[in-house]
Design a protein around this motif. Structure first.
Motif, PDB file in Angstrom:
ATOM      1  N   LEU A   1       0.814  -1.216   0.000  1.00 42.25           N
ATOM      2  CA  LEU A   1       0.000   0.000   0.000  1.00 42.25           C
ATOM      3  C   LEU A   1       0.847   1.267   0.000  1.00 42.25           C
ATOM      4  O   LEU A   1       0.302   2.368   0.085  1.00 42.25           O
ATOM      5  CB  LEU A   1      -0.950   0.005   1.192  1.00 42.25           C
ATOM      6  N   HIS A   2       2.195   1.122  -0.084  1.00 46.20           N
ATOM      7  CA  HIS A   2       3.062   2.301  -0.155  1.00 46.20           C
ATOM      8  C   HIS A   2       3.019   2.853  -1.574  1.00 46.20           C
ATOM      9  O   HIS A   2       3.378   2.171  -2.536  1.00 46.20           O
ATOM     10  CB  HIS A   2       4.494   1.935   0.234  1.00 46.20           C
ATOM     11  N   THR A   3       2.532   4.071  -1.718  1.00 49.03           N
ATOM     12  CA  THR A   3       2.402   4.701  -3.034  1.00 49.03           C
ATOM     13  C   THR A   3       3.077   6.061  -3.008  1.00 49.03           C
ATOM     14  O   THR A   3       3.141   6.721  -1.965  1.00 49.03           O
ATOM     15  CB  THR A   3       0.920   4.883  -3.414  1.00 49.03           C
ATOM     16  N   HIS A   4       3.585   6.500  -4.168  1.00 51.41           N
ATOM     17  CA  HIS A   4       4.225   7.814  -4.231  1.00 51.41           C
ATOM     18  C   HIS A   4       3.181   8.926  -4.178  1.00 51.41           C
ATOM     19  O   HIS A   4       3.389   9.966  -3.554  1.00 51.41           O
ATOM     20  CB  HIS A   4       5.059   7.922  -5.505  1.00 51.41           C
ATOM     21  N   ALA A   5       2.044   8.709  -4.830  1.00 53.70           N
ATOM     22  CA  ALA A   5       0.978   9.710  -4.826  1.00 53.70           C
ATOM     23  C   ALA A   5      -0.082   9.313  -3.804  1.00 53.70           C
ATOM     24  O   ALA A   5      -0.297   8.123  -3.545  1.00 53.70           O
ATOM     25  CB  ALA A   5       0.343   9.814  -6.217  1.00 53.70           C
ATOM     26  N   PRO A   6      -0.748  10.275  -3.184  1.00 53.46           N
ATOM     27  CA  PRO A   6      -1.794   9.929  -2.213  1.00 53.46           C
ATOM     28  C   PRO A   6      -2.978   9.254  -2.895  1.00 53.46           C
ATOM     29  O   PRO A   6      -3.221   9.433  -4.090  1.00 53.46           O
ATOM     30  CB  PRO A   6      -2.187  11.287  -1.610  1.00 53.46           C
ATOM     31  N   LEU A   7      -3.704   8.493  -2.129  1.00 51.84           N
ATOM     32  CA  LEU A   7      -4.917   7.854  -2.637  1.00 51.84           C
ATOM     33  C   LEU A   7      -6.006   8.907  -2.838  1.00 51.84           C
ATOM     34  O   LEU A   7      -5.963   9.984  -2.235  1.00 51.84           O
ATOM     35  CB  LEU A   7      -5.395   6.782  -1.658  1.00 51.84           C
ATOM     36  N   PRO A   8      -7.011   8.611  -3.674  1.00 51.97           N
ATOM     37  CA  PRO A   8      -8.086   9.600  -3.898  1.00 51.97           C
ATOM     38  C   PRO A   8      -8.849   9.953  -2.626  1.00 51.97           C
ATOM     39  O   PRO A   8      -9.395  11.058  -2.526  1.00 51.97           O
ATOM     40  CB  PRO A   8      -8.995   8.901  -4.917  1.00 51.97           C
ATOM     41  N   THR A   9      -8.926   9.054  -1.690  1.00 53.44           N
ATOM     42  CA  THR A   9      -9.614   9.311  -0.420  1.00 53.44           C
ATOM     43  C   THR A   9      -8.623   9.159   0.722  1.00 53.44           C
ATOM     44  O   THR A   9      -7.631   8.443   0.598  1.00 53.44           O
ATOM     45  CB  THR A   9     -10.789   8.341  -0.226  1.00 53.44           C
ATOM     46  N   PRO A  10      -8.853   9.824   1.856  1.00 56.22           N
ATOM     47  CA  PRO A  10      -7.911   9.720   2.975  1.00 56.22           C
ATOM     48  C   PRO A  10      -7.751   8.274   3.450  1.00 56.22           C
ATOM     49  O   PRO A  10      -8.713   7.506   3.488  1.00 56.22           O
ATOM     50  CB  PRO A  10      -8.559  10.590   4.061  1.00 56.22           C
ATOM     51  N   ARG A  11      -6.534   7.924   3.797  1.00 62.41           N
ATOM     52  CA  ARG A  11      -6.298   6.582   4.324  1.00 62.41           C
ATOM     53  C   ARG A  11      -6.962   6.413   5.690  1.00 62.41           C
ATOM     54  O   ARG A  11      -7.394   5.316   6.037  1.00 62.41           O
ATOM     55  CB  ARG A  11      -4.794   6.320   4.443  1.00 62.41           C
ATOM     56  N   LEU A  12      -7.012   7.479   6.451  1.00 62.42           N
ATOM     57  CA  LEU A  12      -7.680   7.450   7.748  1.00 62.42           C
ATOM     58  C   LEU A  12      -8.956   8.283   7.628  1.00 62.42           C
ATOM     59  O   LEU A  12      -8.903   9.514   7.595  1.00 62.42           O
ATOM     60  CB  LEU A  12      -6.775   8.016   8.843  1.00 62.42           C
ATOM     61  N   ALA A  13     -10.097   7.615   7.536  1.00 59.83           N
ATOM     62  CA  ALA A  13     -11.379   8.309   7.399  1.00 59.83           C
ATOM     63  C   ALA A  13     -12.266   8.121   8.618  1.00 59.83           C
ATOM     64  O   ALA A  13     -13.198   8.893   8.823  1.00 59.83           O
ATOM     65  CB  ALA A  13     -12.112   7.819   6.150  1.00 59.83           C
ATOM     66  N   LEU A  14     -12.000   7.108   9.416  1.00 55.71           N
ATOM     67  CA  LEU A  14     -12.726   6.869  10.665  1.00 55.71           C
ATOM     68  C   LEU A  14     -11.710   6.776  11.791  1.00 55.71           C
ATOM     69  O   LEU A  14     -10.605   6.248  11.604  1.00 55.71           O
ATOM     70  CB  LEU A  14     -13.535   5.567  10.590  1.00 55.71           C
ATOM     71  N   TYR A  15     -12.093   7.258  12.950  1.00 55.15           N
ATOM     72  CA  TYR A  15     -11.156   7.266  14.086  1.00 55.15           C
ATOM     73  C   TYR A  15     -11.952   7.159  15.375  1.00 55.15           C
ATOM     74  O   TYR A  15     -13.081   7.664  15.479  1.00 55.15           O
ATOM     75  CB  TYR A  15     -10.330   8.556  14.093  1.00 55.15           C
ATOM     76  N   ALA A  16     -11.382   6.463  16.350  1.00 52.41           N
ATOM     77  CA  ALA A  16     -11.970   6.380  17.691  1.00 52.41           C
ATOM     78  C   ALA A  16     -10.855   6.519  18.710  1.00 52.41           C
ATOM     79  O   ALA A  16      -9.728   6.042  18.493  1.00 52.41           O
ATOM     80  CB  ALA A  16     -12.706   5.061  17.890  1.00 52.41           C
ATOM     81  N   ALA A  17     -11.157   7.200  19.806  1.00 54.89           N
ATOM     82  CA  ALA A  17     -10.185   7.423  20.877  1.00 54.89           C
ATOM     83  C   ALA A  17     -10.788   6.991  22.197  1.00 54.89           C
ATOM     84  O   ALA A  17     -11.953   7.305  22.490  1.00 54.89           O
ATOM     85  CB  ALA A  17      -9.777   8.895  20.937  1.00 54.89           C
ATOM     86  N   ASP A  18     -10.010   6.262  22.996  1.00 53.29           N
ATOM     87  CA  ASP A  18     -10.393   5.903  24.359  1.00 53.29           C
ATOM     88  C   ASP A  18      -9.707   6.868  25.315  1.00 53.29           C
ATOM     89  O   ASP A  18      -8.469   7.015  25.276  1.00 53.29           O
ATOM     90  CB  ASP A  18      -9.975   4.467  24.687  1.00 53.29           C
ATOM     91  N   VAL A  19     -10.479   7.542  26.141  1.00 54.25           N
ATOM     92  CA  VAL A  19      -9.926   8.522  27.076  1.00 54.25           C
ATOM     93  C   VAL A  19     -10.443   8.222  28.480  1.00 54.25           C
ATOM     94  O   VAL A  19     -11.483   7.586  28.659  1.00 54.25           O
ATOM     95  CB  VAL A  19     -10.294   9.971  26.673  1.00 54.25           C
ATOM     96  N   ILE A  20      -9.689   8.691  29.465  1.00 56.66           N
ATOM     97  CA  ILE A  20     -10.103   8.612  30.865  1.00 56.66           C
ATOM     98  C   ILE A  20      -9.998  10.005  31.459  1.00 56.66           C
ATOM     99  O   ILE A  20      -9.330  10.887  30.907  1.00 56.66           O
ATOM    100  CB  ILE A  20      -9.247   7.610  31.670  1.00 56.66           C
ATOM    101  N   ARG A  21     -10.657  10.193  32.586  1.00 56.15           N
ATOM    102  CA  ARG A  21     -10.580  11.480  33.287  1.00 56.15           C
ATOM    103  C   ARG A  21      -9.679  11.323  34.504  1.00 56.15           C
ATOM    104  O   ARG A  21      -9.859  10.393  35.305  1.00 56.15           O
ATOM    105  CB  ARG A  21     -11.970  11.948  33.711  1.00 56.15           C
ATOM    106  N   ALA A  22      -8.716  12.219  34.618  1.00 52.78           N
ATOM    107  CA  ALA A  22      -7.790  12.197  35.747  1.00 52.78           C
ATOM    108  C   ALA A  22      -8.436  12.861  36.966  1.00 52.78           C
ATOM    109  O   ALA A  22      -9.460  13.543  36.851  1.00 52.78           O
ATOM    110  CB  ALA A  22      -6.493  12.914  35.370  1.00 52.78           C
ATOM    111  N   PRO A  23      -7.859  12.678  38.164  1.00 52.85           N
ATOM    112  CA  PRO A  23      -8.444  13.312  39.361  1.00 52.85           C
ATOM    113  C   PRO A  23      -8.532  14.831  39.277  1.00 52.85           C
ATOM    114  O   PRO A  23      -9.404  15.436  39.903  1.00 52.85           O
ATOM    115  CB  PRO A  23      -7.487  12.874  40.479  1.00 52.85           C
ATOM    116  N   ASP A  24      -7.642  15.462  38.499  1.00 51.52           N
ATOM    117  CA  ASP A  24      -7.694  16.923  38.383  1.00 51.52           C
ATOM    118  C   ASP A  24      -8.699  17.391  37.329  1.00 51.52           C
ATOM    119  O   ASP A  24      -8.796  18.587  37.053  1.00 51.52           O
ATOM    120  CB  ASP A  24      -6.307  17.482  38.066  1.00 51.52           C
ATOM    121  N   GLY A  25      -9.437  16.471  36.718  1.00 50.01           N
ATOM    122  CA  GLY A  25     -10.465  16.835  35.754  1.00 50.01           C
ATOM    123  C   GLY A  25     -10.015  16.817  34.311  1.00 50.01           C
ATOM    124  O   GLY A  25     -10.844  16.938  33.405  1.00 50.01           O
TER     125      GLY A  25
END
Length: 725
Positions: free
Chosen positions: A112-136
């Motif tokens: 999947l290594h290409t010199h030119a970018p693909l027509p659509t973004p390689r990363l189109a969906l994203y999810a993040a897991d976060v926690i809340r620290a004691p200081d907020g």
């Protein structure tokens, strides 16, 4: 939920008031109802037990704004890093990322290594897991950049929780996720430009710990797209197509639910049947968009995470908004109320999962998500998944997305024509398997009392001989004993050793799971309940026979009254009628073989096996005669157990599917058996020929709809010469 003085914080106050209003006992019942509803939301095979918590996780508008900005910033950074790693690789050249960690990672896909970018973004969906620290502050726990887990749950759980526990939603002020979902659907359809958008799932058989087929099914239903498997797809002329009953249908966009490593066995060296050969080539050519592109899982590497954290200033020119969480932070993660398995409210560490997608211009964050119990030392076990709330602010919010444009003209979707051939095949054999189970149960219920009678009258001996041959024909007895009149004890011993009913029931269960996406939640729940009852009646196959008939009747009623008459029902019905017609013709060929004067035992058994005793008695006063018996079993178009009825039903199905030549074959078969009902002469040979023609018709159906092969023919001399040249 509480501040340092023990007071309930503002976002939790309406939730706490609703909990007190409902009460613990009613809350437990609502939780059980929510879990049942989620289990039925997208039926897909035998699923692992899941737990869903009706108590939400509310976030103030200010808190969600902080998270939204942090998720957008991180998604932008990861997208730029991914494009660079599979493009110019400048980050490797200037030493910002270590080459050994990148090239040594199994998720870095060199094809999947290409010199030119693909027509659509390689990363189109994203999810993040976060926690809340004691200081907020919110801290990043992990990134999800490959297969995005839980998006289907996040889009479904809110709707079902609202219906199960409406008291929680009375206070208002909650941001709806519907506009965001509609924006995502609109973006996917615009990018596809009228092509097919689908969720690619590994299926039930290939369900892995991190690849949740149930979430894939929920996501497909929430977005209103198909869920397909790699076996449904093929590459032709450099593009990806879905194998349907009408041929190959171009696929424009896939939401990936399988690992990128397994996506293209041709370029990754995998097993030939485990992926889609040529998929990488379609991606590189720009004729296929995959969300997310194979190889994007590389950014989930824990070894790369500290290096990625140092790229905010070089790539974005701004400091990080979400700091990485350490082990000490996880031990002090903020806790929230959960409903425990024993229906008590307990506190446990909480992880928030937020989802984002790229709309072509900017990143959009879903105003919701999931609350997950964080597994730490001493944390309670068996806790469920929560719905994440984003409370609305007092200021009006403008929702913007891609600039308006004329929607592309969509291809007209015909359910029968565009039904995946794999699914049509499963439904076809599901119908046949249910009929085989019912026919075997009816035959054994008829055989066991007669073989155990022990009488030696000529009529009884003749019946036992005929029944034994029918048992052998149905595969319920081995060939070495099928030609003799056996005892009831030997039949019981054979059933206990071979377990034919258990094998048929297992095959029906497998096909029900494989075809579950074409059954509504209530239909599937009813069928599985009846199937469970039938399985519980085993291993005593003799006493389980009435339960098998009950299951077959339940299944037939579900198919007749609940399924729409589209392609799925047509193939299910066609499988049932072909199997019933073949079985009836083969059985009657055995029962009605011999001179006219000795046909009475066989005719009596035929009427009983066709479950037509009551109809025959009402019409003919129970007097057994060849003419009336043959008319009812062969030619009666109103008898669902007659051979003519099966041929007529087959003809109707084939005509609707456009198979006019096969429909004409079924019509001619109906005419032949109707004409044969008026004569006993040569009946055995005619019925055997009818059975052979039905088997040939079944092969033609397979060739036309499932294997998609042309008709076999003999090569002429000129064709042989052309092939040789």
């Amino acid at each position: 939920m509480q501040d340092r003085q023990g007071r309930t914080r503002s976002p939790w106050a309406p939730v706490a008031a609703a909990i007190r209003e409902v009460g613990n006992e009613e809350l437990a019942r609502r939780a059980a109802a929510l879990n049942r509803q989620m289990g039925l939301a997208a039926p897909l095979g035998p699923l692992a037990a899941r737990v869903y918590d009706p108590l939400p996780v509310p976030l103030t508008a200010a808190d969600f704004t902080v998270l939204e900005e942090g998720v957008k910033q991180r998604a932008t950074l990861l997208s730029q890093a991914l494009e660079d790693l599979y493009g110019p690789q400048s980050l490797l050249q200037i030493g910002k990322l270590p080459p050994t960690l990148v090239f040594g990672d199994p998720y870095f896909l060199r094809p999947l290594h290409t010199h030119a970018p693909l027509p659509t973004p390689r990363l189109a969906l994203y999810a993040a897991d976060v926690i809340r620290a004691p200081d907020g502050r919110f801290l990043l726990l992990r990134d999800h950049t490959g297969v995005i887990p839980g998006l289907g749950h996040a889009l479904t759980l809110r709707r079902l929780t609202n219906g199960t526990l409406p008291e929680l939603f009375r206070a208002g002020g909650l941001r709806s996720i519907r506009p965001a979902r509609e924006m995502l659907v609109d973006h996917l359809q615009r990018e596809a430009e009228g092509g097919l958008v689908a969720v690619l799932s590994g299926g039930v058989a290939k369900n892995q710990a991190n690849h949740d087929s149930f979430d894939d099914a929920l996501l497909a239903r929430a977005l209103g797209v198909l869920m397909i498997e790699p076996a449904d797809l093929a590459t032709r002329n450099g593009a990806l197509h879905m194998k349907t009953l009408s041929g190959l249908l171009h696929v424009a966009t896939l939401i990936r639910g399988v690992s990128g490593i397994d996506l293209d066995p041709l370029e990754q060296g995998g097993r030939p049947g485990s992926g889609i050969a040529g998929a990488f080539g379609a991606i590189r050519a720009g004729v296929l968009s995959v969300l997310n592109a194979p190889g994007s899982t590389l950014l989930e590497s824990s070894a790369l995470r500290p290096y990625l954290q140092e790229l905010f200033e070089p790539l974005l020119g701004e400091p990080e908004l979400l700091r990485l969480a350490g082990d000490a932070d996880m031990a002090l993660a903020s806790v929230a109320p959960f409903l425990s398995p024993d229906q008590e409210i307990v506190k446990a560490p909480l992880c928030l999962r937020l989802f984002a997608w790229h709309d072509g211009l900017d990143w959009q964050v879903l105003p919701g998500g999931l609350g997950l119990p964080l597994t730490t030392a001493g944390a309670p076990s068996g806790l469920g998944i929560k719905d994440l709330w984003a409370l609305d602010s007092d200021e009006p919010r403008m929702i913007s997305g891609a600039p308006p444009a004329e929607p592309p003209e969509h291809v007209k979707f015909l359910a029968a024509a565009h039904l995946p051939s794999r699914l049509a095949d499963n439904l076809f054999w599901l119908g046949r398997s249910v009929e085989r189970l019912e026919a075997a149960a009816r035959l054994l219920m008829l055989a066991i009392p007669r073989l155990e009678s022990g009488t030696s009258l000529p009529r009884d001996l003749a019946e036992r001989g005929l029944i034994t041959r029918c048992l052998g024909q149905a595969g319920l007895l081995p060939p070495d004993v099928a030609g003799f009149a056996i005892s009831g004890r030997l039949l019981r011993q054979t059933l206990a050793r071979r377990k034919p009913i258990a094998g048929l029931l297992k095959e029906v269960g497998r096909l029900v799971d494989a075809s579950s996406e074409r059954l509504s939640p209530s239909m599937l729940a009813t069928v599985r309940f009846a199937l469970h009852q039938a399985s519980e009646a085993l291993p005593n196959e003799e006493t389980a026979l009435p339960t098998m008939l009950s299951f077959a009747a339940t299944f037939a009623g579900i198919a007749a009254e609940n399924m729409s008459r589209d392609g799925g029902w047509l193939f299910l019905e066609m499988g049932r009628r072909l199997e019933r017609g073949e079985t009836l013709a083969e059985t009657l060929a055995i029962l009605l073989a011999g001179p006219v004067g000795r046909l009475e035992p066989g005719m009596t058994l035929g009427i009983e096996l066709a479950d037509s005793v009551l109809s025959y008695e009402l019409c003919h006063a129970g007097i057994i005669a060849p003419g009336p018996v043959l008319a009812m079993l062969l030619a009666d178009p109103s008898n669902p157990r007659s051979l003519a009825f099966q041929c007529n039903a087959l003809r109707a199905c084939l005509e609707r599917l456009g198979a006019d030549d096969d429909a004409e074959t079924a019509r001619q078969l109906q005419q032949d058996v109707t004409n044969q009902a008026g004569s006993v002469t040569g009946l055995h040979a005619t019925l055997e020929a009818t059975s052979a023609k039905l088997r040939l018709l079944s092969d033609r159906v397979h060739r036309r709809f499932f294997t998609l092969l042309p008709e076999a023919h003999t090569l002429e001399e000129n064709e042989i010469l052309e092939a040789a040249q």
